[in-house]
Design a protein around this motif. Structure first.
Motif, PDB file in Angstrom:
ATOM      1  N   ASN A  64      71.067  60.849  20.389  1.00  0.00           N
ATOM      2  CA  ASN A  64      69.919  60.333  19.626  1.00  0.00           C
ATOM      3  C   ASN A  64      70.231  58.990  18.957  1.00  0.00           C
ATOM      4  O   ASN A  64      69.717  57.962  19.364  1.00  0.00           O
ATOM      5  N   GLY A  65      71.089  58.972  17.948  1.00  0.00           N
ATOM      6  CA  GLY A  65      71.373  57.719  17.267  1.00  0.00           C
ATOM      7  C   GLY A  65      71.919  56.649  18.186  1.00  0.00           C
ATOM      8  O   GLY A  65      71.535  55.469  18.102  1.00  0.00           O
ATOM      9  N   GLN A  66      72.811  57.030  19.084  1.00  0.00           N
ATOM     10  CA  GLN A  66      73.377  56.054  20.006  1.00  0.00           C
ATOM     11  C   GLN A  66      72.363  55.580  21.044  1.00  0.00           C
ATOM     12  O   GLN A  66      72.434  54.434  21.521  1.00  0.00           O
ATOM     13  N   ILE A  67      71.415  56.434  21.398  1.00  0.00           N
ATOM     14  CA  ILE A  67      70.339  56.012  22.302  1.00  0.00           C
ATOM     15  C   ILE A  67      69.557  54.873  21.662  1.00  0.00           C
ATOM     16  O   ILE A  67      69.233  53.865  22.316  1.00  0.00           O
ATOM     17  N   ALA A  68      69.257  55.013  20.377  1.00  0.00           N
ATOM     18  CA  ALA A  68      68.516  53.968  19.673  1.00  0.00           C
ATOM     19  C   ALA A  68      69.310  52.670  19.626  1.00  0.00           C
ATOM     20  O   ALA A  68      68.762  51.579  19.830  1.00  0.00           O
ATOM     21  N   ALA A  72      68.529  48.936  21.099  1.00  0.00           N
ATOM     22  CA  ALA A  72      68.579  47.793  20.186  1.00  0.00           C
ATOM     23  C   ALA A  72      69.577  46.736  20.639  1.00  0.00           C
ATOM     24  O   ALA A  72      69.684  45.672  20.015  1.00  0.00           O
ATOM     25  N   GLY A  73      70.337  47.028  21.697  1.00  0.00           N
ATOM     26  CA  GLY A  73      71.341  46.092  22.177  1.00  0.00           C
ATOM     27  C   GLY A  73      72.555  45.993  21.277  1.00  0.00           C
ATOM     28  O   GLY A  73      73.257  44.987  21.285  1.00  0.00           O
ATOM     29  N   LEU A  74      72.826  47.070  20.519  1.00  0.00           N
ATOM     30  CA  LEU A  74      73.877  47.026  19.505  1.00  0.00           C
ATOM     31  C   LEU A  74      74.943  48.100  19.690  1.00  0.00           C
ATOM     32  O   LEU A  74      75.814  48.246  18.835  1.00  0.00           O
ATOM     33  N   LEU A  75      74.897  48.821  20.803  1.00  0.00           N
ATOM     34  CA  LEU A  75      75.795  49.959  20.951  1.00  0.00           C
ATOM     35  C   LEU A  75      77.256  49.517  21.026  1.00  0.00           C
ATOM     36  O   LEU A  75      78.126  50.134  20.396  1.00  0.00           O
ATOM     37  N   GLU A  76      77.549  48.478  21.785  1.00  0.00           N
ATOM     38  CA  GLU A  76      78.937  48.051  21.910  1.00  0.00           C
ATOM     39  C   GLU A  76      79.486  47.562  20.576  1.00  0.00           C
ATOM     40  O   GLU A  76      80.642  47.840  20.233  1.00  0.00           O
ATOM     41  N   ARG A  80      82.646  48.991  18.179  1.00  0.00           N
ATOM     42  CA  ARG A  80      83.705  48.150  17.623  1.00  0.00           C
ATOM     43  C   ARG A  80      83.873  48.384  16.123  1.00  0.00           C
ATOM     44  O   ARG A  80      84.987  48.278  15.597  1.00  0.00           O
ATOM     45  N   ARG A  81      82.779  48.706  15.438  1.00  0.00           N
ATOM     46  CA  ARG A  81      82.840  48.898  13.993  1.00  0.00           C
ATOM     47  C   ARG A  81      83.066  50.357  13.580  1.00  0.00           C
ATOM     48  O   ARG A  81      83.429  50.625  12.434  1.00  0.00           O
ATOM     49  N   GLN A 118      77.888  49.482   6.599  1.00  0.00           N
ATOM     50  CA  GLN A 118      78.241  48.739   7.800  1.00  0.00           C
ATOM     51  C   GLN A 118      77.147  48.857   8.859  1.00  0.00           C
ATOM     52  O   GLN A 118      76.849  47.883   9.564  1.00  0.00           O
ATOM     53  N   LEU A 119      76.539  50.040   8.971  1.00  0.00           N
ATOM     54  CA  LEU A 119      75.436  50.200   9.920  1.00  0.00           C
ATOM     55  C   LEU A 119      74.257  49.342   9.500  1.00  0.00           C
ATOM     56  O   LEU A 119      73.620  48.683  10.336  1.00  0.00           O
ATOM     57  N   ARG A 120      73.974  49.320   8.210  1.00  0.00           N
ATOM     58  CA  ARG A 120      72.864  48.496   7.736  1.00  0.00           C
ATOM     59  C   ARG A 120      73.123  47.024   8.013  1.00  0.00           C
ATOM     60  O   ARG A 120      72.232  46.292   8.450  1.00  0.00           O
ATOM     61  N   ASP A 121      74.358  46.572   7.765  1.00  0.00           N
ATOM     62  CA  ASP A 121      74.691  45.171   8.035  1.00  0.00           C
ATOM     63  C   ASP A 121      74.555  44.846   9.516  1.00  0.00           C
ATOM     64  O   ASP A 121      74.081  43.759   9.877  1.00  0.00           O
ATOM     65  N   LEU A 122      74.980  45.760  10.368  1.00  0.00           N
ATOM     66  CA  LEU A 122      74.857  45.554  11.816  1.00  0.00           C
ATOM     67  C   LEU A 122      73.401  45.330  12.205  1.00  0.00           C
ATOM     68  O   LEU A 122      73.073  44.409  12.974  1.00  0.00           O
ATOM     69  N   LEU A 123      72.513  46.145  11.657  1.00  0.00           N
ATOM     70  CA  LEU A 123      71.094  46.024  11.972  1.00  0.00           C
ATOM     71  C   LEU A 123      70.480  44.782  11.340  1.00  0.00           C
ATOM     72  O   LEU A 123      69.724  44.043  11.991  1.00  0.00           O
TER      73      LEU A 123
END
Length: 385
Positions: A64-68, A72-76, A80-81, A118-123
């Motif tokens: 679920n979360g990783q699918i999103a 979003a083009g942010l999985l890789e 890393r984080r 860190q997740l919020r910063d990534l987004l």
């Protein structure tokens, strides 16, 4: 000779989309919309991205979360984080003996941990500049159901939108426009304690918790400790108590010594090592009563308003909340991108989201009680080490 002139089709106007809440759900929705060329504005009541500590650590699940994040083009970048070692978990008896220990295998990535900040910063870093309007606390939503909707903020400003997405959490102001439901206290409360610089200042607690989490319960109370990055550990004392238990004991939230004495009495039969999780903390405790929405929570379809995450299906904190919020956000953004009208998109999104959230709400109904259970997790008998 008669000629027929075909009129030029009127282009479908681009909808004005307002997302309320700059948490993982709202930001994920905005990011995926932008990847499809659709503009959205995120409104958040905080004064800025660094206005407060964003809390502990989150495990983002592969299904679920990783699918999103992939959409979003942010999985890789997430990988890393993230901290795959954070998947380690330990279950202890109140006496301090180890009952179960799961150590993640090399390359295990089903639910790696990442700090909420860190997740919020990534987004946030992935969004176009100016997407998030800080200091915009929503007061109310009005206007005709067919739109446009008018959003009223507490600073006296207003704006119009053709679609309002409530990603504003447990106490959602958007939800009030389409549902009378309000969260109810579950009867279980968390008391949060922080431990900083644990390798140097709290080495025994660091060793007890490991790289992931450690939990213990006796049926009436529990302790859950979880490591985050930066050499920090958060501990939650979980109790079945009235929502106003601190006041009922003649204490205040600022009375750290008084609360500590109360906890020591409540956990008096637990091992001294585990009791240090509630006595050696750096700074005050934080009271976090656990609320949930009625099961199931639904609402009549509205062509200009919808909800995602905790605004739609607030549940006890059993590891699914942020994952469902991000999956909701992903599916809603894709529905908007792939349908001709906002109304069609909301229909398509809610057709999938509501049954899924209802199933999970039923599964976790009274789930706060499970946090106090002495039963081992299901995977404890499936080859953990």
């Amino acid at each position: 000779m008669n000629t027929t002139t075909n009129p030029t089709p009127t282009p479908t106007p681009t909808p004005r989309i307002a997302i309320i809440g700059a948490g993982p759900g709202g930001l994920t929705c905005a990011r995926i919309l932008q990847r499809h060329g659709i503009t959205a504005t995120v409104h958040d009541g905080e004064t800025g991205p660094d206005a407060r500590n964003q809390g502990g650590t989150l495990d983002l699940h592969e299904d679920n979360g990783q699918i999103a994040l992939r959409e979003a083009g942010l999985l890789e970048e997430f990988f890393r984080r993230s901290r795959p070692e954070g998947q380690e978990s330990r279950q202890l008896a109140p006496a301090g003996t180890l009952l179960f220990h799961h150590t993640p295998e090399e390359g295990e990535s089903f639910k790696p941990e990442i700090d909420r900040g860190q997740l919020r910063d990534l987004l946030l870093d992935s969004l176009q500049p100016g997407t998030v309007h800080w200091g915009h606390t929503l007061h109310s939503v009005d206007g005709p159901a067919a739109g446009p909707r008018r959003l009223h903020f507490t600073d006296g400003t207003t704006t119009e939108a053709d679609l309002v997405i409530g990603a504003d959490g447990a106490w959602s102001k958007v939800r009030a426009a389409i549902s009378p439901a309000t969260p109810r206290y579950t009867g279980v409360s968390f008391l949060e304690a922080w431990f900083d610089d644990v390798e140097n200042r709290h080495p025994d607690i660091s060793d007890l918790v490991g790289q992931g989490s450690a939990a213990a319960a006796d049926g009436d109370r529990a302790l859950f400790a979880q490591r985050s990055s930066g050499d920090h550990i958060r501990v939650y004392a979980i109790q079945r108590v009235p929502a106003d238990w601190i006041t009922a004991q003649g204490l205040t939230a600022e009375d750290t010594d008084g609360i500590r004495a109360y906890l020591l009495d409540q956990y008096r039969d637990w091992s001294p090592r585990l009791r240090r999780l509630i006595t050696d903390n750096d700074g005050p405790y934080v009271d976090r009563p656990i609320h949930a929405l009625p099961v199931p929570h639904t609402w009549a379809h509205n062509p200009t308003i919808t909800l995602l995450g905790d605004a739609a299906h607030l549940m006890p904190p059993l590891g699914v909340g942020v994952n469902l919020a991000m999956l909701d956000a992903c599916e809603l953004a894709l529905a908007i991108a792939h349908h001709e009208t906002v109304d069609d998109a909301i229909h398509a999104y809610e057709k999938t989201m509501l049954p899924r959230s209802h199933d999970m709400q039923r599964l976790l109904d009274n789930g706060a009680e499970h946090l106090l259970s002495t039963e081992l997790p299901d995977f404890a008998t499936q080859g953990g080490n």
